[in-house]
Design a protein around this motif. Structure first.
Motif, short mmCIF file in Angstrom:
data_model
loop_
_atom_site.label_atom_id
_atom_site.label_comp_id
_atom_site.label_asym_id
_atom_site.label_seq_id
_atom_site.Cartn_x
_atom_site.Cartn_y
_atom_site.Cartn_z
N LYS A 147 27.75 87.97 104.20
CA LYS A 147 27.30 86.95 105.16
C LYS A 147 26.65 85.78 104.44
N ASN A 157 23.85 91.04 103.70
CA ASN A 157 23.21 89.81 104.15
C ASN A 157 22.38 89.22 103.01
N ALA A 192 26.12 89.41 117.23
CA ALA A 192 25.66 89.10 115.87
C ALA A 192 24.43 89.94 115.51
N ALA A 193 24.18 90.06 114.21
CA ALA A 193 23.01 90.81 113.72
C ALA A 193 21.72 90.15 114.21
N GLY A 194 20.68 90.96 114.35
CA GLY A 194 19.36 90.44 114.69
C GLY A 194 18.95 90.76 116.11
N ASN A 218 24.99 82.50 108.84
CA ASN A 218 23.63 82.82 109.27
C ASN A 218 22.98 81.56 109.87
N THR A 219 21.68 81.59 110.08
CA THR A 219 20.95 80.44 110.65
C THR A 219 20.78 79.35 109.58
N LYS A 245 18.13 95.09 115.82
CA LYS A 245 17.85 95.32 114.39
C LYS A 245 17.79 96.79 114.04
N LEU A 275 23.86 74.56 115.75
CA LEU A 275 24.45 75.14 114.53
C LEU A 275 25.98 75.16 114.62
N GLY A 290 27.80 81.20 114.95
CA GLY A 290 26.92 80.03 114.94
C GLY A 290 27.20 79.14 116.13
N GLY A 291 26.34 79.24 117.14
CA GLY A 291 26.39 78.31 118.26
C GLY A 291 27.45 78.58 119.30
N GLY A 326 21.07 95.66 112.72
CA GLY A 326 20.36 95.23 111.52
C GLY A 326 19.88 93.80 111.68
N SER A 327 19.35 93.23 110.59
CA SER A 327 19.37 93.74 109.24
C SER A 327 18.39 94.91 109.05
N GLN A 365 31.17 86.09 116.51
CA GLN A 365 29.96 86.76 116.99
C GLN A 365 29.02 85.72 117.60
N PHE A 375 12.94 89.99 108.62
CA PHE A 375 13.47 91.37 108.52
C PHE A 375 12.47 92.41 109.03
#
Ligand code: FMN
Length: 353
Positions: free
Chosen positions: A214, A170, A60-62, A243-244, A65, A268, A293-294, A84-85, A313, A114
């Motif tokens: 997203k 995003n 997953a993104a993050g 997302n979160t 980055k 999540l 998510g989770g 990314g993001s 993801q 970000f």
């Protein structure tokens, strides 16, 4: 790899989370994380938005980055990696500390905002990458102080599209003021329309570069379905859910549970899977969904797929379980698909929706 991680993992988890993350990225850049088997798994190969994924389990993104280690993460066994993001200009993000472990809950809260080195630096790295290593998506956002959100998304899209296998818009991070308001149909329409204009003016294959949207897990179901309908009408290629969350479920036990930011990881799972299921139910196979998510096990990944995800993801579970988790999920998923008598994982998409 897992032997090394067994030694290093507890040390990393004893450090402040952002320091641990920076060290992890450095170790990955130095090639210290090793490689998973690259045995092809025919039953896990899926086609989504015109791309062929060797397996449906992505990063997953993050995590990455700035697109520093996409090849290294693919080598761990991920079927695809999202970087990314990324925003037009470099920005430092929110003051530290801004990542918090909720170990008892197998969760994380982050309010990074970000932080990234900007699109130009990422473009230079992505341009160097060996595309034969696998599929890399680019997740795009806006600078915190930018007066024109649409302009920002356009700039990053134009800059990074040539180096991406797909792009994710995003509009769902909770740590950039006003960002989530872009999910409302009246704000989303001009944004998506602009990106599609830009894409169609590109020449060659990238005029068909897949674009995903997203979404946040905190959207009301009807609003998520409205955003999905708009995305489909605008010609988007897929959704990423989710997302979160800014929710703080009652059952959280960790002392960090009231930190501001987006919650990810195990707590999540149900919420993001339910939103995915409802959106899939409403729009069927019109738009493929990336379920996030989770996810912390093969069974979790499979549950998302059965709820309607074409791809999945994860990020937070890596913090607790380390890099060996990727192979264990991919191997486990292969077995779950075979146990259910499916020749290919795609046959399981949405059967529980
Ligand atoms: C530390 C951290 C940073 C993140 N940064 C981003 C980001 O820049 N862009 C984005 O779209 N999602 C970001 N996410 C959200 C993840 O991509 C993912 O949607 C979310 O964490 C749920 O998945 P997980 O429970 O497997 O972590 C971030 C998550 C974490 C934990």
């Amino acid at each position: 790899m897992s032997v090394l991680y067994r030694l290093v993992g507890p040390v990393l988890r004893g450090l402040d989370p952002e320091t641990a993350h920076n060290l992890t990225l450095r170790a990955l850049e130095l090639g210290l994380a090793g490689k998973a088997s690259n045995r092809s798994r025919v039953s896990l190969q899926v086609s989504v938005a015109g791309l062929t994924f060797p397996n449906p389990v992505g990063l997953a993104a993050g995590f990455d980055k700035d697109a520093r280690v996409p090849g290294r993460m693919l080598a761990l066994g991920f079927g695809f990696v999202e970087v990314g993001s990324l925003t037009p200009k470099a920005q430092s993000g929110n003051p530290l500390p801004r990542i918090f472990r909720l170990a008892e809950d197998e969760a994380v809260i982050n309010r990074l905002g970000f932080n990234n080195g900007g699109m130009d630096a990422a473009a230079a790295r992505l341009e160097q990458r060996n595309r034969s290593y696998g599929l890399v998506g680019v997740n795009i956002g806006k600078n915190k102080t930018s007066p024109d959100a649409i302009e920002d998304y356009q700039l990053v899209f134009e800059k990074l599209a040539p180096f991406a296998d797909y792009v994710v818009v995003n509009v769902s991070s909770p740590n950039t003021p006003g960002l989530r308001d872009l999910q409302a149909v009246e704000s989303l329409r001009p944004l998506l329309t602009r990106l599609f204009e830009v894409r169609s003016n590109l020449s060659g294959e990238i005029s068909r570069l897949p674009i995903f949207l997203k979404l946040a897990p905190d959207l009301a179901i009807d609003d998520a379905i409205a955003a999905a309908d708009l995305a489909a009408a605008c010609g988007m290629d897929g959704l990423v859910i989710s997302n979160t969350t800014i929710d703080r479920p009652e059952f959280l036990r960790s002392s960090n549970k009231l930190e501001a930011g987006g919650l990810s990881g195990r707590p999540l799972f149900d919420k993001s899977t339910e939103l995915l299921r409802q959106v899939y139910r409403a729009q069927g196979s019109r738009l493929p969904i990336v379920g996030v998510g989770g996810i912390a096990s093969a069974q979790d990944a499979y549950t998302k797929i059965r709820a309607g995800a074409s791809l999945v993801q994860l990020y937070s579970a890596l913090i607790y379980q380390g890099p060996g988790l990727v192979s264990s999920i991919v191997d486990g998923l292969e077995k779950l698909v075979a146990d259910d008598g499916f020749a290919n994982v795609a046959e399981a998409i949405g059967i529980d929706a």
